[in-house]
Design an enzyme around this catalytic site. Structure first.
Site, PDB file in Angstrom:
ATOM      1  N   GLU A 101     -15.584  19.146 -15.620  1.00 11.65           N
ATOM      2  CA  GLU A 101     -16.321  18.041 -16.074  1.00 11.65           C
ATOM      3  C   GLU A 101     -18.067  18.166 -16.429  1.00 11.65           C
ATOM      4  O   GLU A 101     -18.581  17.224 -16.761  1.00 11.65           O
ATOM      5  CB  GLU A 101     -16.245  17.028 -14.915  1.00 11.65           C
ATOM      6  CG  GLU A 101     -15.055  16.519 -14.624  1.00 11.65           C
ATOM      7  CD  GLU A 101     -14.572  15.377 -15.618  1.00 11.65           C
ATOM      8  OE1 GLU A 101     -15.546  14.571 -16.021  1.00 11.65           O
ATOM      9  OE2 GLU A 101     -13.414  15.662 -16.275  1.00 11.65           O
ATOM     10  N   SER A 374      22.718 -18.907  27.239  1.00 10.26           N
ATOM     11  CA  SER A 374      22.911 -18.654  28.442  1.00 10.26           C
ATOM     12  C   SER A 374      22.254 -17.258  28.776  1.00 10.26           C
ATOM     13  O   SER A 374      22.111 -16.791  30.265  1.00 10.26           O
ATOM     14  CB  SER A 374      24.324 -18.318  28.872  1.00 10.26           C
ATOM     15  OG  SER A 374      24.998 -19.332  29.024  1.00 10.26           O
TER      16      SER A 374
END
Length: 726
Positions: A101, A374
């Site tokens: 780069e 229940s």
């Protein structure tokens, strides 16, 4: 004349030269003015362009969510970035990036005049923006706020000024570190650490030379080189070779080292941000709990949190397997199943099954709330025990039962009458009228208070607490809430708030351990006595399908009216688990080959399948001894009546057998759980069955109401569930 003519020639030449000199002088003056103006403008721009603050997006680090081992990654949220120090990046990886780069990075002043001129000309001429930016310029563009990627002269000048200022105020190593942590590498990875994991499955410190060179090559065209094939693979290979050659030219590699390098093998590209299956539901719950504990969405998505959850990966798999292995292949798609397992000692949700995410993003374990049936009765039992009533307390199990607050008599299943029975028999056989009677004696408010203390949110209880059938489970609960509530019995009456996060570590390394709220919901002896009664449900009652043959189990079945919701909730001393089944359309839960379901059928079998795996290899622990077994001196709420057996001590041969059934049992049910009718004094169901809550299941927040005339969402059942039956 000739001489005069000759003398005139220089004059004419002088006349011609004079304008040129004037022009040059004016041109020089104009150029000078332009230069001075440019310098002045640049000076003003320099003075008016401070170094911006770091962009929140550029420095954002996504959160990583782990399973309970703190090592196995479950999901990632937000930006896929993990910032690292420059020293953690191998030198040859840094050299590769510099070679690819900006070879003069350590020598230049942060700006390439030639590259910048080329970029400016490309912008002015409308051509595609060319390369040429230095590492410093690229870092500035990514790192600082207000420097977008737009193509304009103004933005480019601002970039140059900031780059020059940064180069003068920061070290080159600092610039390179920020660059490596902010640059995008493709595959959803920002920064060198995330890229190392995305492409090669290793941390940056373990990258090879060839791998580092490939990541340096990717920077140029991340989308093209992320998963190259065909022509793109050829281009990626050539670009990689050029990076290796550049490293040789800069001296980062010797000729021999460069010749040794081979194109690296790339891992298959997979998304590291999108969870799968049950993980979707986990992420939803983790984010919700983080929000409740004070973490904002920005914290979660940008601050690099490490979140260790309570979930056991193996048991998550076991939960899904239990559901899929028990349910027949032709189970109607409208039938939904939820499972939740909670550690009684901590309140941690260890595992759950929330359904098929592709079919519904509304999970069946945390969000869906259906009538408890229940499975709510143990709270009524515990309220009575906490009030001082022993297991030998006699209650009325005859059918039907008339209660002043109910407009119609309440029957047992099939109209079966059980006579005056103790609390063990009432629980074992899930006798509805016995629990309605018990609720009247102990007080419905006391039942509600105990259920709240055990972890059932007050807002879900309050609409029903005055109903005669309240002890039978007309209130709606989630599987997580019910597992948490039953965990209170397993934890000797101590309730630990259900939660899904064990710890949170921030980006600085500071760890916050999560400690859930803990309360003594009821006494140890109440827990022991209620647990004993629930062991009889599994030994010889409605829940025998849930037996674990190597260890004791306590639990309770639950079935709402017309089987609109069916449950089994139970526990060992180490783990509490609840399983529910219901339908999107609120109709009867029916499965081919089984018909209409009850809690003791498929829910109990799913529970058994999961718990068999969850308890595998775990030590066998016994439940605490109850204060009595239900056959001691009977407490009789009816002062004018005593059964003849109450006057005499119980003979040894009348004590419970090993199976838990008395030698002379009370009349037995018809084989199904009790199902009381609807109360005319209440609407059939006055709280939504499965509304999604924005708050945690255990935080006491109520469900979000749905307009009565508004049809339910496609993945949410309607809100007209009927009162439960047993």
């Amino acid at each position: 004349m000739g001489n005069g003519a000759d003398k005139g020639v220089p004059g004419r030449q002088a006349l011609r030269i004079l304008p040129r000199r004037r022009f040059l002088r004016r041109l020089l003056i104009a150029v000078g003015i332009a230069i001075i103006s440019l310098i002045a403008v640049f000076g003003v721009a320099w003075a008016m362009t401070p170094i911006p603050d770091a962009s929140q997006t550029a420095v954002a680090q996504g959160s990583v969510i782990f399973y309970r081992d703190g090592k196995t990654v479950l999901a990632r949220q937000g930006e896929n970035r993990k910032n690292v120090k420059l020293a953690e990046v191998p030198k040859y990886v840094r050299d590769a990036v510099i070679a690819a780069e900006n070879r003069t990075f350590y020598q230049d002043e942060g700006v390439s005049l030639r590259g910048t001129a080329r970029a400016v000309w490309s912008t002015v001429s409308g051509q595609q923006l060319q390369g040429g930016s230095t590492i410093t310029q690229q870092m500035v563009r990514n790192y600082y706020s207000g420097l977008s990627q737009e193509r304009s002269i103004t933005r480019k000048i601002k970039e140059i000024i900031v780059a020059l200022k940064v180069d003068r105020s920061r070290s080159k190593d600092w610039v390179l570190e920020q660059y490596l942590n902010t640059i995008y590498f493709g595959r959803g990875a920002s920064g060198i650490q995330a890229a190392s994991q995305a492409y090669f499955g290793v941390d940056v410190g373990k990258l090879t030379v060839a791998q580092g060179a490939y990541l340096a090559a990717v920077i140029q065209q991340p989308s093209r080189f992320a998963e190259p094939s065909g022509a793109n693979l050829k281009a990626a290979t050539e670009r990689w070779k050029s990076v290796i050659n550049a490293m040789r030219q800069t001296g980062a590699l010797t000729a021999a080292q460069a010749a040794e390098q081979r194109f690296p093998k790339l891992n298959k590209a997979v998304s590291t941000l999108i969870p799968k299956g049950q993980e979707h539901y986990i992420v939803d719950q983790v984010e919700a709990e983080l929000n409740r504990r004070g973490y904002s969405d920005e914290d979660i998505n940008q601050d690099g949190l490490k979140v260790t959850t309570t979930f056991d990966k193996k048991l998550m798999t076991a939960a899904e397997k239990a559901v899929n292995s028990v349910l027949p292949d032709d189970t109607p798609k409208e039938v939904r199943t939820g499972l939740a397992a909670v550690d009684p000692a901590t309140g941690e949700v260890i595992a759950f099954y929330g359904g098929r995410f592709k079919s519904s993003q509304y999970d069946n374990a945390f969000s869906a709330k259906v009538q408890a049936g229940s499975t709510f009765k143990p709270y009524t039992l515990a309220a009575a025990l906490q009030a001082g009533l022993p297991l030998s307390t006699r209650v009325n199990g005859n059918s039907p039962m008339t209660v002043a607050s109910a407009s119609t008599p309440i029957p047992n299943e099939g109209g079966t009458s059980y006579g005056m029975i103790n609390l063990v028999t009432a629980t074992q056989n899930s006798v509805n009228t016995a629990f309605v009677d018990l609720g009247q004696k102990v007080g419905l408010d006391n039942v509600a208070k105990l259920a709240e203390a055990a972890g059932i949110p007050k807002a879900q209880i309050d609409p029903h607490r005055s109903a005669a059938t309240f002890p039978l489970g007309v209130a709606s609960v989630s599987a997580v809430q019910q597992a948490s509530g039953f965990g209170t019995f397993a934890a000797n009456g101590v309730h630990h708030e259900a939660h899904v996060i064990r710890s949170v570590t921030d980006a600085s390394g500071r760890t916050t351990e999560i400690r859930a709220r803990t309360d003594q919901a009821f006494s140890e002896q109440t827990a022991a006595d209620a647990t004993y009664a629930m062991t009889q449900v599994v030994k010889a009652g409605t829940g025998t399908s849930a037996r674990l043959y190597d260890r004791p189990v306590a639990g309770k079945t639950g079935t709402s009216d017309e089987s609109a919701a069916v449950w089994f909730a139970g526990f060992t001393p180490q783990l509490a688990t609840a399983v529910n089944m219901f339908r999107d359309d609120n109709k009867t839960v029916s499965v081919p080959g089984y018909g209409d379901l009850y809690g003791g059928t498929l829910p109990a079998r799913i529970w058994q399948a999961f718990m068999t795996e969850a308890m595998r290899g775990k030590p066998v622990k016994e439940f605490p001894e109850p204060s009595e077994y239900g056959y001691g001196p009977y407490w009789n709420p009816y002062d004018s009546w005593r059964d003849e057996r109450d006057e005499e001590p119980v003979a040894p041969d009348e004590r419970p057998t090993e199976s838990g059934e008395p030698a002379e049992p009370d009349p037995q049910p018809t084989g199904t759980e009790e199902q009381p009718p609807e109360e005319e004094s209440q609407p059939p169901f006055d709280d939504p069955g499965f509304e999604q809550q924005e708050q945690a299941p255990d935080d006491g927040g109520g469900p979000v109401e749905q307009a009565p005339d508004q049809p339910p969402a496609e993945d949410q059942p309607p809100t007209d569930l009927r009162p439960p039956a047993g």
